[in-house]
Structure formats: C-alpha cells, structure tokens
Write an enzyme that holds these catalytic residues in place. Structure first.
Site, PDB file in Angstrom:
ATOM      1  N   HIS A 136      31.967  -3.898  23.577  1.00 35.88           N
ATOM      2  CA  HIS A 136      32.196  -5.295  23.844  1.00 35.88           C
ATOM      3  C   HIS A 136      32.532  -5.542  25.259  1.00 35.88           C
ATOM      4  O   HIS A 136      32.762  -7.000  25.848  1.00 35.88           O
ATOM      5  CB  HIS A 136      33.805  -5.620  23.113  1.00 35.88           C
ATOM      6  CG  HIS A 136      33.541  -5.761  21.445  1.00 35.88           C
ATOM      7  ND1 HIS A 136      32.946  -6.730  20.893  1.00 35.88           N
ATOM      8  CD2 HIS A 136      33.665  -4.588  20.685  1.00 35.88           C
ATOM      9  CE1 HIS A 136      32.902  -6.367  19.351  1.00 35.88           C
ATOM     10  NE2 HIS A 136      33.310  -4.899  19.516  1.00 35.88           N
ATOM     11  N   LYS A 141      25.561  -7.306  21.149  1.00 29.78           N
ATOM     12  CA  LYS A 141      26.749  -8.393  21.348  1.00 29.78           C
ATOM     13  C   LYS A 141      26.239  -9.015  22.588  1.00 29.78           C
ATOM     14  O   LYS A 141      25.440 -10.029  22.525  1.00 29.78           O
ATOM     15  CB  LYS A 141      28.055  -7.424  21.517  1.00 29.78           C
ATOM     16  CG  LYS A 141      28.443  -7.206  20.036  1.00 29.78           C
ATOM     17  CD  LYS A 141      29.075  -5.892  19.969  1.00 29.78           C
ATOM     18  CE  LYS A 141      29.371  -5.538  18.613  1.00 29.78           C
ATOM     19  NZ  LYS A 141      29.574  -4.229  18.057  1.00 29.78           N
ATOM     20  N   SER A 175      37.970  -3.531  19.489  1.00 30.56           N
ATOM     21  CA  SER A 175      36.943  -4.702  18.970  1.00 30.56           C
ATOM     22  C   SER A 175      37.959  -5.573  17.864  1.00 30.56           C
ATOM     23  O   SER A 175      37.443  -6.749  17.829  1.00 30.56           O
ATOM     24  CB  SER A 175      35.911  -4.044  18.049  1.00 30.56           C
ATOM     25  OG  SER A 175      36.297  -3.047  17.113  1.00 30.56           O
TER      26      SER A 175
END
Ligand SMILES: *Cc1c(COP(=O)(O)O)cnc(C)c1O
Length: 390
Positions: A204, A236, A176
């Site tokens: 992610h 996200k 990340s």
C-alpha cells in the site's frame, strides 16, 4: 461421515460475519455500477487512479497485439518474455536495488520469499497485524514462527533474543486494515543488531508514499542494507496486477532457484507487463496524483474529526472509521449504500474481535466534491448508530 458445511455457513451468518461479493458492472473508479446500482465508491486500492487509465489500457492492447495473450509457460521453461524482463529492470531501477523479480501476485511473492529464505531450524518474526499472506507464509515455511506486538520494536527485540538459525523479520509497510505505517527504521535497527534480515511488504506504500512514489523506504530514506527484502504489489497504486521482490543479486537468484510459488506457475501475460511499464512511468512522473491524493486525505480527516468520528493513526489513503461491533459496521455500510455510497465494512477475522470498521480508501481519481459527499453522508448516518451512544 460427511462435511457439515451448512452448519459452518449458518454459524458465520449468525455471527454477522458472512461475506458477499458485490458484483462490479463497470470499470474500477470512483463512479461504479454494483449489482445494477450506480454508486460512488470509497473502497478500492487504485490509489492513483491508474486501473482504468487510457494510456495503460493502450499499452496493454499494444502488448497483446505484439506478444499475444498468454504467458504460455513458467519463467524457467519458456514463459519469461522480453516485457517481463524489461519490467524487472525498470522496477530494480525504480526501487534503487540491484535486481527485482516479478511474481504473479502479492500473495505468491510473500509465500515465495519467506519460504525460500527460512525453513526448519530458522526463525520468522512477524507483526501481529501483518497481512494474511505474510502470516500464512510464515506458518508454511516451517521456521519457528512468532508474532511481536503491533509495530513494537521493543517487543521484536525480545523475540530476537530467543531466535535461532537464520532469522527473518517481516512487516507490512503500511498496515492494510489500519492505514498506519510501520516504524521501519526502528525495526531495521533491531534486525541489523542481531544479524536478522528485514522483509517489508509495501503493497500500500508504493505509489502513494515517498516523493516519487517509492513507498515506505523512500519515505524513511532506507537502503538495501536496512531492508534487504522489499516487496511491492502491482494491483494497488500501479492499477494493474502482479507483484515484485526487490533486493540483492544473491536474493533474486535464490528466489529463482528456490521460491516454489515463482517456479511452479505460469508467467503473467506479457501484455500485462507492458501495461505495468506504462503505469510505472505515470506513477513516477505525474506527481499531481500524489499531491491531489494527499489533499483529499487532509480534507477527509479534518471533516471526519470535526464530526467526532474515530479515525486511526494514518496519513495514508487508507482511512478506516472504527465502529467496533460487526453488526453496527454492516448497518452503517448499508445506510451509506442506500445514499449511493459504497464503503466496505471490515469484520473479524480480517481485523481483531471487536475491531469492525468501515475501511474508507481514497484515490487520486476522487474529487474534493466527492469526498464532501462522503462526509455529508457520514454526518447523516453516524448519529443513528447505537454503539455511538454507549
Ligand atoms: C493486497 C496485499 C497483498 C496481496 O497482493 P495481491 O497482489 O493482491 O495478491 C499482500 N500484502 C499486502 C499487505 C496487501 O495489502
């Protein structure tokens, strides 16, 4: 006797590590208002631009009208409603796994999965740069906890030799703070050779990687056998909130029985699950979002490299610029802000000492012109940094 909190806070300030919360006064997106100032932001994780999408908002509103606002109870009591169940089925189908289980957020999914799977007498092996929630989960589990060298399958193999009990290998899919991807095929090979299980937190990767947004496992073409425990978060690229674990029937049933952060919490609002069902549909079908995002990533890297900025080994929407010194990173972030751009400086302990950076994130909601504005501003600000002349 008393807690000397003010001394701790003063020390943090002196180290240039003090954190402030920018106050967002607009919806999430490239153009935001922060602390009363309009800014062009390159720091959210809304990679596909779905957090403020009209269809997702409408699904949320209709969901609230139909199902009310609160979850009302935990899943095991009377909080598991039809939209939660439908979302789990859709996520299982999306990930190509027998089942998926919805959690309130990624932090809890990670705590829940790790602590349900290993405990005293077992082993948990983690990448040194794993997300804080994974490291916390490993420590909380009570299993023997060891960190292998970053993304290094040989270092993992050495630790696997000494592992006892049930062994869980845990890695971020996309790291990340660096944006690089884990060598999941190699990690899976080592884990399988020793009868260990691999858990990948692809917070992610989902939405951003893979031909249909299926994340790192789609990117590498890996199945349930390679990655028995797959974590995704919904805050996200999905643009909503929550998280899920995908895996076998036995895994999901075990989590329902034993994962304390699943059992002892109120279910998320059902309307939120309605919104996520819509964002999942958009994430899967609107390929142009990923394609546009990838073009922006290419544009940014090419521009930044021409300028001599130190980028990281990343083809993902996370494109950090390494600065090193915390004070310098903060100064660069402030200079960009004075030019109307918001890019966060990331400092220790979130990253290793001496590894302060500007964490640039790109989104399909950005335009090429906006990325060019960022490049121009960096071109103006970067040469004024002292560390640059070192
Ligand atoms: C953001 C993040 C989490 C936490 O997810 P939340 O839903 O925000 O709690 C977990 N793991 C990784 C790798 C993350 O980046």
């Amino acid at each position: 006797m008393s807690f000397d909190l003010s001394a701790r806070l003063a020390a943090r300030r002196a180290d240039n590590l003090y954190r402030h919360r920018p106050l967002l006064e607009s919806p999430q997106g490239p153009q935001v208002v922060v602390d009363g100032q309009p800014l062009l932001a390159f720091c959210n994780n809304d990679y596909l631009g779905l957090a403020n999408h009209p269809q997702v908002i409408e699904a949320w509103q209709q969901g609230a009208s139909r199902w009310g606002v609160g979850g009302g109870a935990s899943h095991l009591v009377i909080g598991h409603s039809r939209p939660h169940h439908a979302l789990e089925e859709a996520l299982a189908e999306f990930t190509g796994r027998p089942r998926a289980l919805l959690f309130s957020n990624g932090y809890m999914a990670n705590l829940g999965a790790v602590t349900a799977l290993v405990g005293q007498g077992d082993t948990v092996l983690e990448d040194r740069l794993n997300h804080a929630s994974l490291l916390d989960a490993g420590l909380l589990s009570g299993a023997r906890f060891s960190r292998y060298l970053h993304n290094d399958a040989a270092s993992l193999a050495k630790r696997l030799e000494k592992a006892v009990g049930n062994t869980l290998v845990v890695t971020d899919g996309v790291f990340s703070m660096d944006g690089n991807v884990a060598d999941v095929p190699a990690l899976a090979r080592e884990a399988k050779a020793k009868g260990a299980w691999l858990m990948v937190d692809d917070a992610h990767g989902f939405g951003a990687l893979g031909a249909t947004g299926g994340g790192i496992v789609e990117h590498f073409g890996l199945g349930l056998d390679d990655v028995p425990v797959l974590i995704g978060t919904l805050g996200k690229a999905f643009g909503t909130s929550g998280a899920f674990v995908a895996g076998s029937e036995a895994l999901i049933e075990s989590l329902i029985q034993f994962a304390r952060p699943y059992i002892y919490t109120t279910s998320q609002p059902p309307a939120l699950a309605c919104a996520t069902l819509k964002s999942l549909e958009l994430l899967r079908s609107e390929h142009w979002r990923r394609e546009h995002l990838n073009r922006l990533i290419g544009q940014f890297r090419q521009g930044a490299e021409q300028m001599g900025l130190q980028l990281m080994d990343s083809f993902t929407p996370i494109q950090p610029i390494l600065v090193g010194d915390s004070a310098q990173a903060v100064r660069l972030s402030q200079q960009l802000r004075a030019r109307g751009l918001l890019v966060t400086a990331i400092r220790p302990p979130t990253v290793p000492a001496g590894g302060a950076r500007l964490r640039v994130t790109l989104s399909a909601a950005h335009t090429e012109a906006q990325v060019q504005l960022l490049l121009n501003a960096l071109n103006d600000c970067w040469p004024t940094l002292e560390s640059n002349h070192a």
